[in-house]
Scaffold this active site. Structure first.
Site, short mmCIF file in Angstrom:
data_model
loop_
_atom_site.label_atom_id
_atom_site.label_comp_id
_atom_site.label_asym_id
_atom_site.label_seq_id
_atom_site.Cartn_x
_atom_site.Cartn_y
_atom_site.Cartn_z
N THR A 39 50.37 88.83 11.52
CA THR A 39 50.82 90.13 12.49
C THR A 39 51.00 91.24 11.73
OG1 THR A 39 53.17 89.70 12.27
CG2 THR A 39 52.06 88.63 14.10
N ASP A 68 48.91 95.97 24.42
CA ASP A 68 49.62 97.21 24.32
C ASP A 68 48.85 97.69 22.93
OD1 ASP A 68 52.85 98.28 23.71
OD2 ASP A 68 51.21 99.14 24.94
#
Lengths: 434, 272
Positions: free
Chosen positions: B231, B183
């Protein structure tokens, strides 16, 4: 038919009207009315108009104000709007101690109960938090930057309130949802723990308010575009009771006005002891009172206070001590009336406490202009002029335009099947083209 | 099974263009499709193709349950919730609840695979595109018809899971959630279209049960530690909580990079 109505509104340019707002100091010391970019404050104790001074280096608001709020202890006042600024004012000196810039236009603002944080929300569903700077400090660079603490997914936040015990922050949005989030001790790290969702409205939620018994447990009231007022146990997300306002209002309005979009709840305001709720409904020239029984957890219709024909209150406020309910009607200027003065109309309902108003033989009245505290001075300051009676048609047409613009913003558009297929015709990526 | 109107409308486009040869595959219009096929004949993907991306920000025109209590489980899992008894069983604490959710289930591959591995767990797939949801529905019906007693625990619903997850699931209802698709949405302006984002993580955490995975397993898994250091979401959080440290790390990195560039340039010039 739905489509043509929507397109007409777009053509006439009534897209950006902002409703007039009223807020009252919790201890009854002052009352503020915001209309368009103007903020008008009247000091009730001194009986004089307040002139606002601005210390934090910015002018006053340059575009429509969308939200105003006093803090729970009355020390601070916040105003925010379409000019992407949030201004924090001290209520004793009425000088602006902090101006915060936001990336998007702000739709609602709230001050935490201890007065340490300001939260504001924008049209994309993000809620931002800023620490309140010290008064007079002004130039501290530490925390004028706002931090995004949580968000609803891409939905206009219509209302945001802190719970009376300060533990929760409740936000309501256009996607029929009310989210109850734990407000942490160090909110700068984000408010990530959701306590519950209060789901039950079938249209946008327009306003929320807390109400509590004097001993302690508090409940949440909400009003929405589906013409219902609902009572919630917000800690568990349970719907306790629903009051279908549309049925009662439908009896009182003429038949041609009772269409769904006209009866959205504009604002709700409970009394201090939680026994009555005042409801302002779009297109309805008066206030509806609901009896709220927090022990049995029921909401029921009590009575209606009808006002003069053209007066449709759009915002409500009450101060706990004085027992007055302030109602205001008005909107920011239409684009073609840029030069004229901004007008609002104010009405006050006395005895806004249990006992007198609730008894069946008391006929509720609206204070005549001469009975208003500090009478003419207050009306002049907050309304913009005394001769409102002649301006009734102007006000009524403004109100109608406002209703259309709010409807456009908050109600989801339903495109018919043909219109959707028509829009898809321009796409060139469909591989099935036999 | 009742089908939403939009799906019938959308599929009629595919019918007129792709028809001709195989009548059994795409089926006729509307609700009669189940009867036209032979029972248990799997639907063919070529009649259900749709664009890969559907706009998650647009307003929905499919029906949404107002709250988790209104999710009609008898439609999805008829063997577990026979129609008619639906109301009483929903409030029953011992009634089975949906435990696995596959967000963006696509053509249903994961659901079908997990169904036999966890035969007693109810699972649901959530998909935004209507044609693809139709395909998954047909597939599940066909599988149920040809393997009796199996595949009763999976189902699919057409919904925008980014907006409406709290409408389907109560607090701490799910054991597992699956997000099996990349995504990226590289541009900053598209970041809000990502399914995993700081705001949506709050909602997923609300809907999932706490304490399902024991502590030892969490500590032993090397990915868990990296979640808080490697992340993008972690970078955002660190920059907010520890702004000075984040600036220091950035500064060190930049200095190191510029030194390396300088030394490599001098090396090159020396060689020349």
């Amino acid at each position: 038919m739905e489509d043509t109505a929507v397109e007409e509104a777009e053509v006439s340019g009534a897209a950006e009207l902002a409703p007039a707002l009223v807020a009252a100091h919790p201890l009854g010391r002052s009352v503020a009315v915001a209309v368009g970019p103007e903020l008008r404050v009247f000091d009730l104790k001194a009986g004089s108009v307040v002139s606002l001074s601005d210390d934090s280096g910015g002018g006053s608001h340059s575009d429509a104000i969308r939200a105003i709020s006093f803090s729970a202890n009355g020390v601070l006042f916040a105003s925010a709007g379409d000019d992407k600024l949030v201004k924090v004012w001290r209520t004793d000196s009425w000088c602006c101690i902090q101006t915060i810039t936001s990336e998007k236009r702000v739709s609602t603002v709230a001050i935490s109960n201890d007065g340490m944080y300001i939260t504001f929300a924008d049209k994309f569903g993000l809620i931002w938090l800023v620490t309140v700077g010290q008064s007079g400090g002004g130039q501290e660079s530490t925390d004028n930057n706002s931090v995004s603490i949580f968000g609803h997914y891409c939905s206009i936040i219509t209302s945001m309130k802190f719970s009376p015990d300060g533990l929760f922050i409740v936000t309501a949005d256009r996607d029929f949802k009310i989210r109850v989030t734990l407000f942490p001790k160090k909110p700068l790290r984000g408010a990530h723990e959701i306590q519950s969702f209060c789901l039950g409205h079938t249209e946008f939620v327009s306003c929320i308010a807390f109400t509590c018994l004097s001993e302690g447990s508090s409940f949440l009231l909400s009003g929405g575009g589906d013409s219902t007022v609902r009572l919630w146990d917000y800690i568990n997300g349970c719907l306790l009771d629903t009051c279908q306002v549309r049925d009662k209002a439908g009896e009182l309005l003429e038949p041609n006005e009772t269409e769904d979009n006209n009866l959205a709840i504009a604002d709700i305001c409970p009394t201090n002891d939680g026994s009555l709720v005042a409801v302002a409904i779009q297109s309805f020239n008066g206030i509806m009172l609901l009896a709220c029984d927090l022990v049995a957890k029921k909401l029921s219709f009590l009575k209606v206070i009808t006002m003069e024909k053209c007066y449709i209150p759009i915002s409500l406020a009450s101060s706990f001590s004085a027992g007055l309910l302030w109602t205001v009607m008005g909107a920011s200027n239409m684009p073609n009336q840029a030069g004229s003065q901004l007008l609002t109309r104010l009405h006050i309902i006395p005895h806004f406490k249990n006992g007198i108003l609730a008894s069946s033989d008391h006929v509720p009245t609206v204070l005549v202009d001469s009975e208003v505290p500090h009478g003419e001075k207050l009306l002049l300051a907050l309304q913009g002029s005394l001769d409102i009676a002649k301006q009734d048609e102007v006000l009524a047409s403004m109100q109608a335009a406002l209703k259309v613009s709010m409807h456009k913003m908050l109600v989801k558009k339903h495109y018919s099947e043909e219109r959707r297929e028509h829009r898809k015709r321009g796409r060139n990526d469909k591989k099935i083209k036999k | 099974m009742p089908l939403p109107d939009e799906a019938a409308g959308g599929n009629s486009v595919a019918m007129t263009s792709g028809d001709g040869a195989n009548g059994g595959g795409g089926g006729g219009g509307g609700g009669g499709r189940g009867h036209h096929q032979g029972a248990g004949k799997l639907p063919r993907k070529r009649f259900y193709r749709a664009r890969a991306h559907s706009n998650p920000l647009s307003d929905s025109h499919f029906p949404i349950p107002i709250s988790p209590d209104e999710v009609d489980l008898s439609q999805h899992y008829p063997r577990y919730f026979p129609a008619g008894e639906g109301e009483s069983r929903d409030g029953d604490a011992a009634a089975p609840r949906i435990r696995f959710a596959d967000v963006g289930c696509g053509f249903g591959g994961l659901l079908v695979g997990l169904s036999t591995l966890f035969p007693d767990t109810l699972m649901i797939g959530m998909e935004l595109r209507d044609k693809v949801t139709e395909y998954v529905k047909e597939r599940i019906l066909a599988l149920r018809a040809s393997n009796s007693g199996m595949y009763d625990n999976i189902s699919v619903v057409r919904t925008n899971s980014m907006k409406y997850i709290p409408n389907y699931f109560r607090r701490a209802q799910l054991l597992k959630m699956f997000f099996l698709f990349p995504d990226p949405h590289f541009k900053e302006k598209n970041h809000r279209r990502r399914v995993i984002s700081m705001q949506l993580l709050d909602e997923y955490a609300y809907v999932m049960e706490v304490g399902v995975i024991p502590e030892e397993l969490l500590k032993a898994d090397p990915v868990v530690k990296l979640l808080s250091t490697a992340t993008e979401e972690a970078d955002h959080t660190i920059a907010r909580i520890f702004p000075l440290q984040a600036k220091a790390i950035n500064f060190q990195n930049k200095r190191r990079e510029s030194e390396e560039r300088r030394t490599s340039r001098t090396r090159v010039s020396e060689e020349v």
